[in-house]
Design a protein around this motif. Sequence first.
Motif, PDB file in Angstrom:
ATOM      1  N   PRO A  64       0.813  -1.211   0.000  1.00  0.00           N
ATOM      2  CA  PRO A  64       0.000   0.000   0.000  1.00  0.00           C
ATOM      3  C   PRO A  64       0.851   1.268   0.000  1.00  0.00           C
ATOM      4  O   PRO A  64       1.964   1.294   0.513  1.00  0.00           O
ATOM      5  CB  PRO A  64      -0.775  -0.114   1.310  1.00  0.00           C
ATOM      6  CG  PRO A  64       0.139  -0.859   2.223  1.00  0.00           C
ATOM      7  CD  PRO A  64       0.888  -1.823   1.337  1.00  0.00           C
ATOM      8  N   ASP A  65       0.280   2.331  -0.588  1.00  0.00           N
ATOM      9  CA  ASP A  65       0.945   3.627  -0.593  1.00  0.00           C
ATOM     10  C   ASP A  65       1.037   4.156   0.830  1.00  0.00           C
ATOM     11  O   ASP A  65       0.067   4.053   1.595  1.00  0.00           O
ATOM     12  CB  ASP A  65       0.157   4.622  -1.451  1.00  0.00           C
ATOM     13  CG  ASP A  65       0.262   4.307  -2.940  1.00  0.00           C
ATOM     14  OD1 ASP A  65       1.023   3.390  -3.312  1.00  0.00           O
ATOM     15  OD2 ASP A  65      -0.412   5.000  -3.719  1.00  0.00           O
ATOM     16  N   LYS A  66       2.207   4.723   1.150  1.00  0.00           N
ATOM     17  CA  LYS A  66       2.415   5.286   2.486  1.00  0.00           C
ATOM     18  C   LYS A  66       3.177   6.598   2.370  1.00  0.00           C
ATOM     19  O   LYS A  66       4.131   6.707   1.609  1.00  0.00           O
ATOM     20  CB  LYS A  66       3.207   4.317   3.364  1.00  0.00           C
ATOM     21  CG  LYS A  66       2.467   3.032   3.657  1.00  0.00           C
ATOM     22  CD  LYS A  66       3.267   2.131   4.559  1.00  0.00           C
ATOM     23  CE  LYS A  66       2.480   0.859   4.839  1.00  0.00           C
ATOM     24  NZ  LYS A  66       3.074   0.085   5.913  1.00  0.00           N
ATOM     25  N   THR A  67       2.755   7.571   3.147  1.00  0.00           N
ATOM     26  CA  THR A  67       3.443   8.840   3.277  1.00  0.00           C
ATOM     27  C   THR A  67       4.360   8.746   4.486  1.00  0.00           C
ATOM     28  O   THR A  67       4.003   8.152   5.499  1.00  0.00           O
ATOM     29  CB  THR A  67       2.425   9.987   3.480  1.00  0.00           C
ATOM     30  OG1 THR A  67       1.613  10.069   2.318  1.00  0.00           O
ATOM     31  CG2 THR A  67       3.113  11.304   3.714  1.00  0.00           C
ATOM     32  N   GLU A  68       5.549   9.339   4.370  1.00  0.00           N
ATOM     33  CA  GLU A  68       6.527   9.308   5.465  1.00  0.00           C
ATOM     34  C   GLU A  68       6.938  10.740   5.816  1.00  0.00           C
ATOM     35  O   GLU A  68       7.226  11.540   4.936  1.00  0.00           O
ATOM     36  CB  GLU A  68       7.747   8.500   5.033  1.00  0.00           C
ATOM     37  CG  GLU A  68       8.786   8.319   6.094  1.00  0.00           C
ATOM     38  CD  GLU A  68       9.921   7.399   5.666  1.00  0.00           C
ATOM     39  OE1 GLU A  68      10.725   7.036   6.532  1.00  0.00           O
ATOM     40  OE2 GLU A  68      10.006   7.044   4.472  1.00  0.00           O
ATOM     41  N   ILE A  69       6.957  11.035   7.107  1.00  0.00           N
ATOM     42  CA  ILE A  69       7.411  12.332   7.614  1.00  0.00           C
ATOM     43  C   ILE A  69       8.738  12.094   8.334  1.00  0.00           C
ATOM     44  O   ILE A  69       8.849  11.166   9.147  1.00  0.00           O
ATOM     45  CB  ILE A  69       6.403  12.929   8.615  1.00  0.00           C
ATOM     46  CG1 ILE A  69       5.019  13.063   8.001  1.00  0.00           C
ATOM     47  CG2 ILE A  69       6.927  14.249   9.191  1.00  0.00           C
ATOM     48  CD1 ILE A  69       4.853  14.156   7.018  1.00  0.00           C
ATOM     49  N   VAL A  70       9.745  12.918   8.033  1.00  0.00           N
ATOM     50  CA  VAL A  70      11.048  12.812   8.694  1.00  0.00           C
ATOM     51  C   VAL A  70      11.354  14.156   9.361  1.00  0.00           C
ATOM     52  O   VAL A  70      11.256  15.210   8.716  1.00  0.00           O
ATOM     53  CB  VAL A  70      12.166  12.443   7.699  1.00  0.00           C
ATOM     54  CG1 VAL A  70      13.518  12.398   8.384  1.00  0.00           C
ATOM     55  CG2 VAL A  70      11.865  11.098   7.046  1.00  0.00           C
ATOM     56  N   VAL A  71      11.712  14.089  10.649  1.00  0.00           N
ATOM     57  CA  VAL A  71      12.040  15.266  11.448  1.00  0.00           C
ATOM     58  C   VAL A  71      13.455  15.100  11.987  1.00  0.00           C
ATOM     59  O   VAL A  71      13.767  14.061  12.590  1.00  0.00           O
ATOM     60  CB  VAL A  71      11.060  15.420  12.640  1.00  0.00           C
ATOM     61  CG1 VAL A  71      11.387  16.664  13.461  1.00  0.00           C
ATOM     62  CG2 VAL A  71       9.620  15.434  12.164  1.00  0.00           C
ATOM     63  N   ILE A  72      14.308  16.091  11.792  1.00  0.00           N
ATOM     64  CA  ILE A  72      15.672  16.020  12.312  1.00  0.00           C
ATOM     65  C   ILE A  72      15.638  16.300  13.819  1.00  0.00           C
ATOM     66  O   ILE A  72      14.984  17.244  14.267  1.00  0.00           O
ATOM     67  CB  ILE A  72      16.621  16.994  11.563  1.00  0.00           C
ATOM     68  CG1 ILE A  72      18.067  16.793  11.981  1.00  0.00           C
ATOM     69  CG2 ILE A  72      16.206  18.443  11.766  1.00  0.00           C
ATOM     70  CD1 ILE A  72      18.733  15.591  11.414  1.00  0.00           C
ATOM     71  N   LEU A  73      16.308  15.463  14.583  1.00  0.00           N
ATOM     72  CA  LEU A  73      16.409  15.653  16.031  1.00  0.00           C
ATOM     73  C   LEU A  73      17.824  16.046  16.452  1.00  0.00           C
ATOM     74  O   LEU A  73      18.005  16.758  17.442  1.00  0.00           O
ATOM     75  CB  LEU A  73      15.996  14.379  16.773  1.00  0.00           C
ATOM     76  CG  LEU A  73      14.565  13.904  16.573  1.00  0.00           C
ATOM     77  CD1 LEU A  73      14.312  12.631  17.369  1.00  0.00           C
ATOM     78  CD2 LEU A  73      13.570  14.993  16.960  1.00  0.00           C
ATOM     79  N   GLN A  74      18.807  15.552  15.699  1.00  0.00           N
ATOM     80  CA  GLN A  74      20.207  15.821  16.048  1.00  0.00           C
ATOM     81  C   GLN A  74      21.070  15.588  14.811  1.00  0.00           C
ATOM     82  O   GLN A  74      20.820  14.677  14.031  1.00  0.00           O
ATOM     83  CB  GLN A  74      20.631  14.864  17.174  1.00  0.00           C
ATOM     84  CG  GLN A  74      22.050  15.017  17.645  1.00  0.00           C
ATOM     85  CD  GLN A  74      22.337  14.115  18.833  1.00  0.00           C
ATOM     86  OE1 GLN A  74      21.633  14.145  19.828  1.00  0.00           O
ATOM     87  NE2 GLN A  74      23.361  13.297  18.715  1.00  0.00           N
ATOM     88  N   GLY A  75      22.106  16.405  14.642  1.00  0.00           N
ATOM     89  CA  GLY A  75      23.057  16.192  13.564  1.00  0.00           C
ATOM     90  C   GLY A  75      22.611  16.776  12.241  1.00  0.00           C
ATOM     91  O   GLY A  75      21.954  17.819  12.186  1.00  0.00           O
ATOM     92  N   LYS A  76      22.944  16.072  11.167  1.00  0.00           N
ATOM     93  CA  LYS A  76      22.674  16.545   9.814  1.00  0.00           C
ATOM     94  C   LYS A  76      22.476  15.339   8.905  1.00  0.00           C
ATOM     95  O   LYS A  76      23.289  14.417   8.916  1.00  0.00           O
ATOM     96  CB  LYS A  76      23.859  17.385   9.330  1.00  0.00           C
ATOM     97  CG  LYS A  76      23.705  18.001   7.964  1.00  0.00           C
ATOM     98  CD  LYS A  76      24.935  18.861   7.654  1.00  0.00           C
ATOM     99  CE  LYS A  76      24.830  19.558   6.331  1.00  0.00           C
ATOM    100  NZ  LYS A  76      26.021  20.400   6.047  1.00  0.00           N
ATOM    101  N   VAL A  77      21.392  15.352   8.131  1.00  0.00           N
ATOM    102  CA  VAL A  77      21.109  14.276   7.182  1.00  0.00           C
ATOM    103  C   VAL A  77      20.646  14.884   5.861  1.00  0.00           C
ATOM    104  O   VAL A  77      20.215  16.032   5.805  1.00  0.00           O
ATOM    105  CB  VAL A  77      20.029  13.286   7.695  1.00  0.00           C
ATOM    106  CG1 VAL A  77      20.420  12.654   9.012  1.00  0.00           C
ATOM    107  CG2 VAL A  77      18.673  13.949   7.786  1.00  0.00           C
ATOM    108  N   ALA A  78      20.747  14.092   4.810  1.00  0.00           N
ATOM    109  CA  ALA A  78      20.181  14.456   3.517  1.00  0.00           C
ATOM    110  C   ALA A  78      19.114  13.428   3.178  1.00  0.00           C
ATOM    111  O   ALA A  78      19.343  12.223   3.308  1.00  0.00           O
ATOM    112  CB  ALA A  78      21.260  14.464   2.440  1.00  0.00           C
TER     113      ALA A  78
END
Length: 166
Positions: A64-78
């Motif tokens: 199934p289609d899923k939406t994902e939310i990503v929140v930075i808590l610490q550091g640095k990501v791309a």
Amino acid sequence: MLARKIPTISSLDIQAVIEQAGKSPTGRAQLSLSGELKEREPLQAIINAGQPESYMRPHKHENPDKTEIVVILQGKVALVYFNDQGQIYQAEILEVNGSTRVVRTLPRVWHTTVFLREDSIVLSAIQGPYDEGTHKQLAPWAPAEEDERAGQAYLQSIKEQIQNKL
């Protein structure tokens, strides 16, 4: 009505998942707020800790289609986004004090997370319930995570391609 304990993640929990990531062969570790209920939870909330050498194979969430939310808590990501041929078309840099702190990834979009600093941590929230067989589809054009040499070369290629965003 019986009172239920509310799941929380403490600073000690965060430190423990960072230590696990540092010791893990993948350079990553997770901590789930869903715990043993993840197969029934309508929302999966996961703390992901990672190191810069960690390669996560690009994937998408469909059927199934899923939406994902990503929140930075610490550091640095791309968060890196690919077309169906495996070419990067967008990269979003998340930093706690940066201009972007939250990203919403749409269903059916190839993506990966690249950890850019030691001890980087994100909170990922994705629609559930969790089913290992349908949770994500791995990109056929990207190396398997088990192929360490190819994965590291591919990760380096991604970092070079998004260099202007760093």
